[in-house]
Design a protein around this motif. Structure first.
Motif, short mmCIF file in Angstrom:
data_model
loop_
_atom_site.label_atom_id
_atom_site.label_comp_id
_atom_site.label_asym_id
_atom_site.label_seq_id
_atom_site.Cartn_x
_atom_site.Cartn_y
_atom_site.Cartn_z
N ALA A 35 2.55 -42.92 -6.62
CA ALA A 35 3.08 -41.70 -7.24
C ALA A 35 2.13 -41.20 -8.33
CB ALA A 35 4.47 -41.97 -7.82
N ARG A 36 1.61 -42.12 -9.12
CA ARG A 36 0.65 -41.72 -10.16
C ARG A 36 -0.65 -41.23 -9.52
NH1 ARG A 36 2.58 -46.45 -12.36
NH2 ARG A 36 0.71 -47.60 -11.72
N PRO A 42 7.95 -40.61 -7.41
CA PRO A 42 8.10 -41.89 -6.71
C PRO A 42 9.07 -41.85 -5.55
CG PRO A 42 8.16 -42.23 -9.08
CD PRO A 42 8.18 -40.75 -8.85
N ASP A 43 10.12 -41.03 -5.64
CA ASP A 43 11.10 -40.99 -4.56
C ASP A 43 10.58 -40.31 -3.30
OD1 ASP A 43 11.15 -38.38 -5.46
OD2 ASP A 43 13.33 -38.28 -5.67
N SER A 44 9.36 -39.76 -3.35
CA SER A 44 8.78 -39.16 -2.15
C SER A 44 8.01 -40.18 -1.31
CB SER A 44 7.88 -37.98 -2.51
OG SER A 44 6.72 -38.41 -3.20
N PHE A 45 7.92 -41.43 -1.79
CA PHE A 45 7.21 -42.48 -1.04
C PHE A 45 8.19 -43.48 -0.45
CE2 PHE A 45 4.01 -40.80 -3.82
CZ PHE A 45 2.87 -40.77 -3.03
N VAL A 46 7.95 -43.86 0.79
CA VAL A 46 8.72 -44.92 1.43
C VAL A 46 7.76 -46.01 1.89
CG1 VAL A 46 10.64 -43.46 2.17
CG2 VAL A 46 8.70 -43.77 3.67
N VAL A 47 8.24 -47.24 1.81
CA VAL A 47 7.45 -48.38 2.29
C VAL A 47 7.67 -48.48 3.79
CG1 VAL A 47 7.16 -50.87 2.18
CG2 VAL A 47 7.63 -49.58 0.09
#
Length: 89
Positions: A35-36, A42-47
């Protein structure tokens, strides 16, 4: 224990053997680092997955940005210390 129950138990162990994937903290730290790095929330990334690298106790976490569709890889140690984030093209 029945043969079917034992088979199910062994299959689950093969998928989630301790040490075969980054810890939950490591995965969360990778999301925060991505995210940085990419200036996205951060909520736009999924593992999408995680696994052991060839380096001792270093894990690779595969991420996808749900807003852009782009993929990234993050490396993290067993303590959750991120060692790098790259975009996968």
């Amino acid at each position: 224990m029945t043969a079917a129950a034992l088979s199910t138990l062994l299959a689950a162990c093969a998928i989630s053997t301790p040490g075969s994937q980054a810890t939950a903290k490591g995965q969360q730290d990778c999301v925060a680092a991505a995210a940085r790095r990419f200036q996205q929330p951060p909520d736009s990334f999924v593992v999408e997955g995680s696994g052991v690298t060839t380096a001792a106790e270093i894990y690779e976490v595969r991420l996808r940005n749900t807003r852009t569709g782009r993929h990234a890889k993050c490396t993290v140690d067993q303590n959750g210390i991120v060692t790098g984030v790259i975009e996968v093209r």
